[in-house]
Design an enzyme around this catalytic site. Structure first.
Site, PDB file in Angstrom:
ATOM      1  CE  LYS A 165      -1.293   3.409  -2.067  1.00  0.00           C
ATOM      2  NZ  LYS A 165      -0.642   2.123  -2.301  1.00  0.00           N
ATOM      3  CG  ASN A 192     -10.012  -1.231  -7.475  1.00  0.00           C
ATOM      4  OD1 ASN A 192     -10.659  -1.994  -8.151  1.00  0.00           O
ATOM      5  ND2 ASN A 192     -10.593  -0.434  -6.587  1.00  0.00           N
ATOM      6  CG  ASP A 193      -2.840  -0.200  -4.021  1.00  0.00           C
ATOM      7  OD1 ASP A 193      -2.507   0.482  -3.051  1.00  0.00           O
ATOM      8  OD2 ASP A 193      -2.054  -0.465  -4.959  1.00  0.00           O
ATOM      9  CG  HIS A 286      -0.218  -2.832 -10.518  1.00  0.00           C
ATOM     10  ND1 HIS A 286       0.770  -3.522  -9.866  1.00  0.00           N
ATOM     11  CD2 HIS A 286      -0.304  -1.642  -9.902  1.00  0.00           C
ATOM     12  CE1 HIS A 286       1.247  -2.780  -8.863  1.00  0.00           C
ATOM     13  NE2 HIS A 286       0.613  -1.647  -8.862  1.00  0.00           N
ATOM     14  CG  HIS A 320       2.156   0.759 -12.849  1.00  0.00           C
ATOM     15  ND1 HIS A 320       2.045   1.451 -11.681  1.00  0.00           N
ATOM     16  CD2 HIS A 320       0.889   0.507 -13.256  1.00  0.00           C
ATOM     17  CE1 HIS A 320       0.764   1.622 -11.379  1.00  0.00           C
ATOM     18  NE2 HIS A 320       0.031   1.050 -12.323  1.00  0.00           N
TER      19      HIS A 320
HETATM   20  C1  CAP Z   1       1.872   3.316  -5.308  1.00  0.00           C
HETATM   21  C2  CAP Z   1       1.409   1.883  -5.405  1.00  0.00           C
HETATM   22  C3  CAP Z   1       1.741   1.235  -6.702  1.00  0.00           C
HETATM   23  C4  CAP Z   1       3.202   1.340  -7.046  1.00  0.00           C
HETATM   24  C5  CAP Z   1       3.671   0.190  -7.909  1.00  0.00           C
HETATM   25  C6  CAP Z   1       1.975   1.053  -4.277  1.00  0.00           C
HETATM   26  O1  CAP Z   1       1.419   3.797  -4.082  1.00  0.00           O
HETATM   27  O2  CAP Z   1       0.017   1.807  -5.255  1.00  0.00           O
HETATM   28  O3  CAP Z   1       1.319  -0.119  -6.602  1.00  0.00           O
HETATM   29  O4  CAP Z   1       3.284   2.469  -7.800  1.00  0.00           O
HETATM   30  O5  CAP Z   1       4.975   0.473  -8.319  1.00  0.00           O
HETATM   31  O6  CAP Z   1       1.223   0.191  -3.871  1.00  0.00           O
HETATM   32  O7  CAP Z   1       3.120   1.277  -3.954  1.00  0.00           O
HETATM   33  P1  CAP Z   1       2.093   5.143  -3.544  1.00  0.00           P
HETATM   34  P2  CAP Z   1       5.311   0.663  -9.870  1.00  0.00           P
HETATM   35  O8  CAP Z   1       1.796   6.212  -4.569  1.00  0.00           O
HETATM   36  O9  CAP Z   1       1.479   5.415  -2.208  1.00  0.00           O
HETATM   37  O10 CAP Z   1       3.560   4.858  -3.465  1.00  0.00           O
HETATM   38  O11 CAP Z   1       4.427   1.771 -10.328  1.00  0.00           O
HETATM   39  O12 CAP Z   1       6.788   1.011  -9.883  1.00  0.00           O
HETATM   40  O13 CAP Z   1       5.030  -0.641 -10.530  1.00  0.00           O
HETATM   41 MG    MG Z   2      -0.161  -0.283  -5.285  1.00  0.00          MG
END
Ligand code: CAP
Ligand code: MG
Length: 474
Positions: A165, A192-193, A286, A320
């Site tokens: 992040k 990666n995000d 993802h 996820h």
């Molecule tokens: C988490 C995250 C993931 C979420 C997706 C976000 O970041 O990178 O993409 O986990 O949700 O972008 O929110 P944080 P899920 O740890 O900062 O929240 O896993 O429920 O699919």
């Molecule tokens: Mg994310």
């Protein structure tokens, strides 16, 4: 009205898509689906169920003169209706589906047009049951969390990860710097995000090379193996493969990289392409965008369990599955944990169906016991005469931080998952490296059976995390 009375209301078209006397639906010829259904317009639940059964298999809204005796055999059949819970059960002949193990094809039937039909006000696919023939026919995972554990030499605890992040906006060098900090702080896994691609401020090729440098440096310093999950989602097949090959040719050790795919937006073809082309790589699904289908408030769509079961059948190594209400995303223990167990275990109870992910020959009568004992149970399935669908690991992410690790494990009931904490690491008052160390320490506390507040007395990074995240919660 009783089910007998409802049957009297069916027209000849609807009658072609129901068989409430179907003997042994689990005879192996059918994939079974359970939908929560509220009829629309003037239809009753059985009429609407038959319309859904028609539209999601061979039919349309009228009987057509072109049908044949064989085409009728391919009709899906409503075989049970729970009038109290408004749940309808439909059996789909598996011969309906593309015989090349194609998930996209199945979903186009069962959650395709039917979600847009006027005849329903609510239609939510709750659970699915795959017959043994489908377990033979579909890929299932190849490289699993068991393989990643072997590579990392991490057993008996979650694989501890992060998402870099801010989600977007770092240059490739800055991005890699954060990876280095997390890995030298003790973390195992960086992803990666979900929006990471080839942005001008962070060119894909430069990101890959900088991550490789950061990984080499941190492996050398810590003496521990590390993994990076690269988002290979792209506009087209060629570009996706080009990104995969770039990573493979950047000098990473096999096992040190995973391929992340935004499965909901990139699609099932991308997921299955990666599984088939790269069986020796962890395929990380993802699910950004899944909420439109899965949120409890949505009466039309499908459950997290459905998405997760099809990801396992498709061969995702991990997907996820949500934080069961512990983190920031919507989702309940009932939804998220049922999904997580449904894809992790050899056999498990879903919302409706009990699913065994392998057919066990009579001669192996002690098989289930054996597989229950062995953490690498799917090695047995993989090497033995059974045709088993290997485990798909839950990836637990979304608003977690070191103070929430144990609360989640308590709900999950096991530690066989990857957790990725974004803000949970990078918002730590002393930065990413301390955030990673705090995560490691919270895991250590769990493994020692100690409360984190106790353990934090002589683990400063955890103490700082508790102070920061618990205060934020207030
Ligand atoms: C988490 C995250 C993931 C979420 C997706 C976000 O970041 O990178 O993409 O986990 O949700 O972008 O929110 P944080 P899920 O740890 O900062 O929240 O896993 O429920 O699919
Ligand atoms: Mg994310």
């Amino acid at each position: 009205m009783t089910i007998q009375e409802l049957t009297q209301t069916l027209n000849s078209h609807q009658l072609a898509y129901v068989n409430l006397e179907l003997k042994n639906p689990q005879n192996g010829e059918y994939m079974l689906c359970a939908f929560h259904l509220i009829p629309g317009g003037t239809l009753n639940i059985l009429q609407a169920a038959c319309e859904v059964s028609a539209e999601s298999s061979t039919g349309t809204n009228f009987l057509v003169n072109t049908e044949t005796p064989f085409s009728k055999e391919m009709n899906a059949l409503v075989y049970q209706v729970d009038l109290e819970k408004s749940i309808v059960y439909i059996a789909y002949p598996t011969r309906l589906f593309d015989r090349n193990g194609n998930i996209q094809n199945i979903l186009t039937y069962i959650v395709g047009n039917v979600l847009g039909m006027k005849e329903i006000n609510a239609l939510k696919l709750l659970d699915v049951w795959f017959p043994p023939a489908m377990l033979e026919q579909y890929d299932g995972p190849s490289y699993t969390i068991d393989d990643m554990r072997k590579y990392l030499n991490v057993y008996g605890r979650p694989i501890l990860g992060t998402i870099i992040k801010p989600k977007m906006g770092l240059t490739s060098a800055e991005y890699a710097e954060v990876c280095y900090d997390f890995w030298t702080g003790g973390g195992d896994f960086v992803k990666n995000d979900e929006p990471q691609a080839d942005q001008d401020f962070c060119p894909y090729d430069k990101m890959v090379l900088h991550v490789k440098e950061a990984m080499d440096k941190s492996v050398k310093e810590t003496g521990k193996k590390k993994v990076h999950s690269f988002n290979v989602s792209a506009a087209d097949y060629e570009t996706m493969i080009k990104r995969c090959e770039m990573i493979k040719n950047a000098g990473f050790e096999p096992g040190s990289y995973a391929f992340l795919i935004d499965g909901t937006t990139a699609g099932w073809m991308a997921v299955q392409t990666l599984r088939r082309k790269y069986p020796d790589v962890f395929i990380h699904f993802h699910r950004a965008g899944h909420g439109a289908f899965t949120r409890k408030e949505n009466p039309i769509g499908f459950t997290v369990l459905i998405l997760s079961k099809f990801a396992r059948l498709a061969g995702a190594s991990g997907i996820h599955t949500g934080t069961a209400g512990v983190g920031k995303m919507a989702g309940s223990p009932e939804d998220d944990i049922t999904a997580a167990h449904g894809i992790l275990y050899f056999a498990s109870q879903g919302h409706i169906f009990h699913q065994s992910w392998a057919t066990i020959p009579e001669k192996d009568e002690n098989a289930e016991g054996l597989t229950k004992e062995s953490a690498a149970n799917h090695e047995i399935l993989h090497d033995d005469s059974w045709r088993g669908i290997k485990k798909c690991c839950p990836i637990i992410s979304g608003g977690l931080n070191p103070t929430l690790l144990k609360p989640f494990i308590d709900v999950m009931g096991n530690t066989d998952f990857i957790t990725t904490m974004g803000a949970g690491c990078h918002a730590h008052p002393k930065g990413t490296k301390a955030g990673a160390t705090a995560l490691v320490q919270s895991c250590e506390a769990y493994l020692k059976g100690m409360d984190i507040h106790e353990y934090a007395k002589d683990h400063v990074e955890l103490a700082e995390a508790i102070e920061f995240f618990e205060k934020k919660k207030k």
